[in-house]
Every structure is written in structure tokens, then in C-alpha cells.
Design an enzyme around this catalytic site. Structure first.
Site, PDB file in Angstrom:
ATOM      1  N   ASP A 286       1.079   0.184   6.283  1.00 26.39           N
ATOM      2  CA  ASP A 286       1.781   1.047   5.342  1.00 26.39           C
ATOM      3  C   ASP A 286       0.733   1.927   4.647  1.00 26.39           C
ATOM      4  O   ASP A 286      -0.473   1.634   4.720  1.00 26.39           O
ATOM      5  CB  ASP A 286       2.534   0.178   4.332  1.00 26.39           C
ATOM      6  CG  ASP A 286       3.293   0.995   3.304  1.00 26.39           C
ATOM      7  OD1 ASP A 286       3.799   2.070   3.653  1.00 26.39           O
ATOM      8  OD2 ASP A 286       3.353   0.551   2.142  1.00 26.39           O
ATOM      9  N   ASP A 288       1.249   4.006   1.066  1.00 29.98           N
ATOM     10  CA  ASP A 288       1.282   3.871  -0.393  1.00 29.98           C
ATOM     11  C   ASP A 288       1.335   2.402  -0.802  1.00 29.98           C
ATOM     12  O   ASP A 288       2.203   1.650  -0.361  1.00 29.98           O
ATOM     13  CB  ASP A 288       2.506   4.601  -0.953  1.00 29.98           C
ATOM     14  CG  ASP A 288       2.450   6.094  -0.712  1.00 29.98           C
ATOM     15  OD1 ASP A 288       1.777   6.794  -1.472  1.00 29.98           O
ATOM     16  OD2 ASP A 288       3.072   6.553   0.276  1.00 29.98           O
ATOM     17  N   ASP A 469       3.222  -3.559   1.434  1.00 24.90           N
ATOM     18  CA  ASP A 469       3.371  -4.060   0.063  1.00 24.90           C
ATOM     19  C   ASP A 469       4.773  -3.946  -0.491  1.00 24.90           C
ATOM     20  O   ASP A 469       5.017  -4.331  -1.640  1.00 24.90           O
ATOM     21  CB  ASP A 469       2.449  -3.247  -0.866  1.00 24.90           C
ATOM     22  CG  ASP A 469       2.996  -1.844  -1.118  1.00 24.90           C
ATOM     23  OD1 ASP A 469       3.249  -1.123  -0.126  1.00 24.90           O
ATOM     24  OD2 ASP A 469       3.190  -1.491  -2.285  1.00 24.90           O
TER      25      ASP A 469
END
Length: 524
Positions: A286, A288, A469
Site C-alpha cells: 500500500d 499512504d 495499514d
């Protein structure tokens, strides 16, 4: 008398011996497909009646009518309930009636035909956090059962690969065979508890439908959890829920979610390296919150030179893909490494070296709905200070990190209202963001599986490793579990996750990737 309302933090899995889960709306998002099928059935039938009898046509309301009259109920009961509310009386008929017959059973069979058509065309979405929660309570020693009024439950469990999560299943077929009454009667919940040899008072039940929480309450379950998928918290409580949550991640016990429950990927690096064995990792990342810290505004998330250098080194040794909710061109520009694969818009748009390219073949069908939704959102939210409406090609993100706490509900209400008027779009979420995406069975997990196939890697030659996240990354964690892959969650483990390892923050991600690159360099 209604039992006292509890806080989610009052509950831990070890307080109970078993857990019983509804299927549609709790474990899978098939409630959406059921709603589409009900809407097609009733709108078509009501239009036919209006033309025959000169009656005014009043369309089926996919929010209020679905929730009040059909959600969670056996199919024929749903038909009867809705028609009774409209003052329409027709014969009950027989379960063998053809779908074109004007009977309760005929209409119910027609609805089933529509449901099967939608299911084949769109597939099944799974609530990844629910799967993670079920896995966590099973690890805590609880038995689990699934209940559903649907006759399709077993098929859906097999399609999604979730049949291993339940020790017992009570579906519409089994209920009919045993003569059990459907929700809101307590029969199927009581029977599920009996199959687990656990008194209902020593079990918890999880439902999203009003009829479902009422059934579990009447069955005497020790804790009835309502999931508020339709913004009906007060009604769920009134029908018998003890607590209401937006997501099962809120019920993750502190013990199960503790750092000791999920090993740190840096502390356990040697063990992880042993899991790799002779296989090469295929690394999915991922952006961000994983490669860059979460910032107030999307344009401020800039990759630092150290992380870029680490990614370049790693890409020399194995395949590296960035899988982001950002537009593909945007995340590719931010990272700036030509040798990486980039999957943007949660995997709707993918490109990489050697001519690799894929754009979901139906994605462009939803552009007009996204355009209209964007206009509506900007109008509705124009007076909310701090809100940011970010249009992507195949999604709309509404960021509320800079919005005053007292205005967040206004933002959520606006997003929910726009989503309700755009059946082609579905609402998802993340860290301080609400998002509208195409109503298609596609997510980061499916994108990762597509890449594994498209890149032609032999399953015994690589091990996929995904680091993320956020809520949207759970789809990838779940998908890779079915393919012997590894998920690494970034951040504090205070929620249910399907990841196998954790890392504290983006700095730890950099150190992990650097160590992985060094290890691969030593073995190449």
C-alpha cells in the site's frame, strides 16, 4: 424488558463459549445482491399490477422497504410481509410454483431467479474484518455457527472459501427440512446453539437485520450484537441488540488484538525468512500509511529518498507492486520507479513493465454515476469546513481529517445519502475517509490475485507478501491467506486483522524492506 445497553469494550470472546453469525450483511455483502433482486421483483410486479388494474405505481424502496419487510426473513415470508404492507392479497400457492405465477411462492421463486442472476454476474464481496473477527474468536476457543434464511448459504460459503470457519450451518434448506420458523422467530438461532451443544445464554449472536436481532434476543443469547449497515442503530437496540457497532473490528478483544498475538515482522524476521524457504517473495505494498505517513492532505504524502532507494534495491531482487486507492498515474508519479508494478483505484487500473496493463472491463460503465455523485457531494458538503472531496477516476474519497469532530456526522450523513441515490456505487471507508466505488466485486485482494496470475508465477516458486495499514488492505490479507501468502499490518493492532505479522509504522516498514532486500541479495 430490554436488557441494558453495553459498550463494545465490555465484551471479550472468552466471556462466551460459542458465537453464531448471520451470513448476509454480517459475513458477506450478499445483502446488497438480495436487495437488488427484491427491488427488481417488486418493481416489476407492481408495475404489472398498475398497468392491469389502473393502480398508482409506488416503487420498492431499497432502504426502508427492504429493511422493514424482507431483510433477514425467509423468501416467502418476505414476499408476504411486503405485499401485506401494500394492501395486496394473492394466494400463497406452492413452493413448486413457476416464477411467472402470481402467488406468494411464485413471486418468491422469481426473486430467487433474479438473485442467482445477480450473483453470477457480480460475485460475492466478503467483509474482511468480519472474517478476521471470526478467526480470532475461534483461536480463543469458541465454537462458531452460521445462520441464514437464504437457501443459497452453503453455495456462497463454498464460493468464498469460508466454509471452514463454521462448525455448524443452519440455512433456509435446513430450516425447511426441520420445520423451523424463520426470523424473527428464535428457532434457527436456538437450533444453531443446540448443534454446538451450548446453551444460548452462553453464546453471542451477530446480526445486521432487525428481524435477526429480535430472533437472537428471543432465543435467549447471552449477548446480541447488531451491525449497523443501514444507519438504524436505535431500531436495532429496540429490537433486542445489546450493543450496536459499525464493524466487528470494534469487538476485537484487547487480548486477541495485543501485540503479542500478532508477531512483529522485524522481531520475527528469521522465522519469516524460514517461511520463504527456497521461494522468492512477491511484494505488494500500500502507499499512504505504509510507505509514507498519513498526512492531512493527500498531496502532502511524499515518498522520502531513503524509502525510494530501498524500493529500487528490492525491485532488483523480486517483483514489487504498489497497490493503492490513489489513481494509478498519481501513485506512479509519487514513487517514480519504472521497474515497479502499479495498481491504482484499488486495483481497477494496473500497469507495469513489459507491457503489463489491465483496466477492469466494466469500470467505465460507472463513470457517469461517479460524476453525478461527485457533484452531489460537493454541493452537500460545500459548507462543511475542512472537508476534502477528492475525485479519482474510479472512486471518490471524502476526507474528514481536518473536519471538526462535531461536523463529522454531517459528512457521513451526506455520503450515505448520496450513496443511497446511486445504486451503482458502494460506500467503503478507511482512516478518516469515506469512499464511493463502483458496485463491482473487485478490490485490492482480487487485484493481487489477478497480478499473481497475469505475471505467470508458479505457486511453488513465490510467496506473496502484502503490507498495508487500512481497512481496504484487509481484502488483500484475506485473499492471500487462501494462497499461502503473508499479510503484514502497519500500525497499532487495536482492531481485527487477517494479517499474520505487524510493523509499528512506516519507518519500521522501511527497515523491514531494507532487511528483506539485503537477505535476497545474499541468496541471489
Amino acid at each position: 424488558m430490554q436488557r441494558p445497553v453495553h459498550s463494545p469494550h465490555d465484551m471479550t470472546p472468552t466471556d462466551y463459549r460459542a458465537a453464531v453469525f448471520d451470513l448476509d450483511g454480517v459475513v458477506t455483502n450478499t445483502a446488497r445482491i438480495h436487495c437488488q433482486a427484491w427491488r427488481k421483483l417488486f418493481d416489476g410486479y407492481l408495475a404489472e399490477r398498475a398497468e392491469r388494474h389502473g393502480e398508482p405505481f409506488q416503487a420498492f424502496d431499497p432502504e426502508n422497504d427492504y429493511r422493514r419487510y424482507v431483510d433477514g426473513k425467509p423468501r416467502y415470508d418476505g414476499v408476504s410481509s411486503f405485499l401485506e404492507a401494500r394492501g395486496i392479497q394473492i394466494p400463497f400457492g406452492s413452493p413448486k410454483d413457476l416464477p411467472d405465477e402470481e402467488t406468494i411462492c411464485g413471486l418468491g421463486n422469481r426473486k430467487q431467479r433474479y438473485f442467482e442472476q445477480f450473483l453470477t454476474a457480480e460475485g460475492v464481496d466478503v467483509f474482511a474484518s468480519s472474517v478476521a473477527f471470526i478467526e480470532s474468536v475461534r483461536k480463543s476457543g469458541l465454537q462458531t455457527a452460521l445462520v441464514s434464511s437464504s437457501r443459497n448459504a452453503q453455495d456462497i460459503l463454498v464460493r468464498t472459501g469460508l466454509d471452514h470457519l463454521f462448525d455448524a450451518v443452519v440455512d433456509g434448506i435446513e430450516a425447511e427440512r426441520l420445520g423451523l420458523h424463520g426470523k424473527p422467530h428464535p428457532d434457527i438461532f436456538r437450533h444453531a446453539a443446540s448443534l454446538l451443544s451450548v446453551p444460548p445464554g452462553e453464546a453471542l449472536a451477530v446480526e445486521d437485520a432487525l428481524s435477526g436481532v429480535e430472533a437472537a434476543d428471543r432465543a435467549g443469547f447471552g449477548l446480541v450484537v447488531g451491525i449497523d449497515r443501514a444507519r438504524q442503530r436505535d431500531e436495532l437496540l429496540a429490537h433486542g441488540a445489546d450493543i450496536v457497532v459499525d464493524d466487528l473490528a470494534e469487538l476485537m478483544s484487547h487480548d486477541a488484538a495485543s501485540e503479542s498475538a500478532i508477531p512483529n515482522a522485524l522481531d520475527g524476521f528469521e522465522r519469516l525468512a524460514e517461511q520463504l524457504g527456497e521461494r522468492r517473495p512477491m511484494v505488494f505494498l500500500d502507499y499512504d500509511g505504509t510507505l509514507t505517513p498519513i498526512v492531512d492532505r493527500p498531496e502532502q504524502a511524499v515518498l522520502d529518498d531513503a524509502m525510494r532507494h530501498t524500493l529500487e534495491r528490492l525491485a532488483e531482487r523480486c517483483t514489487v507492486a504498489i497497490v493503492s486507492g490513489r489513481d494509478r498515474a498519481n501513485v506512479a508519479e509519487l514513487v517514480g520507479i519504472d521497474t515497479l508494478v502499479y495498481a491504482g483505484s484499488h486495483g481497477f487500473d494496473i500497469a507495469g513493465p513489459d507491457g503489463l496493463h489491465m483496466q477492469h472491463d466494466r469500470a467505465e460503465e460507472f463513470l457517469s454515476a461517479l460524476d453525478e455523485a461527485e457533484t452531489q457531494l460537493r454541493t452537500r458538503l460545500s459548507h462543511v469546513s475542512g472537508v476534502l472531496v477528492e475525485r479519482k477516476r474510479f472512486a471518490i474519497a471524502v476526507h474528514y481529517r481536518l473536519v471538526d469532530e462535531g461536523d463529522v456526522e454531517r459528512v457521513e450523513t451526506a455520503v450515505a445519502a448520496v450513496a443511497g441515490h446511486q445504486p451503482q456505487l458502494r460506500r467503503t471507508g478507511g482512516k478518516k475517509v469515506f469512499e464511493l466505488r463502483p458496485q463491482l466485486p473487485w478490490d485490492k485482494g482480487k487485484a493481487v490475485l489477478w497480478l499473481l496470475d497475469a505475471l505467470g508465477v508458479a505457486e511453488d516458486a513465490v510467496i506473496p507478501l502484502y503490507i498495508g495499514d487500512d481497512e481496504t488492505d484487509e481484502d488483500a490479507f484475506v485473499a492471500l491467506r487462501e494462497h499461502n501468502g503473508l499479510g503484514i499490518f502497519v500500525g497499532d493492532i487495536t482492531q481485527a486483522t487477517a494479517a499474520s505479522y505487524r510493523l509499528d509504522d512506516t519507518e519500521a516498514v522501511g527497515r523491514f524492506l531494507d532487511r528483506l532486500a539485503a537477505t535476497l541479495g545474499n541468496t541471489s
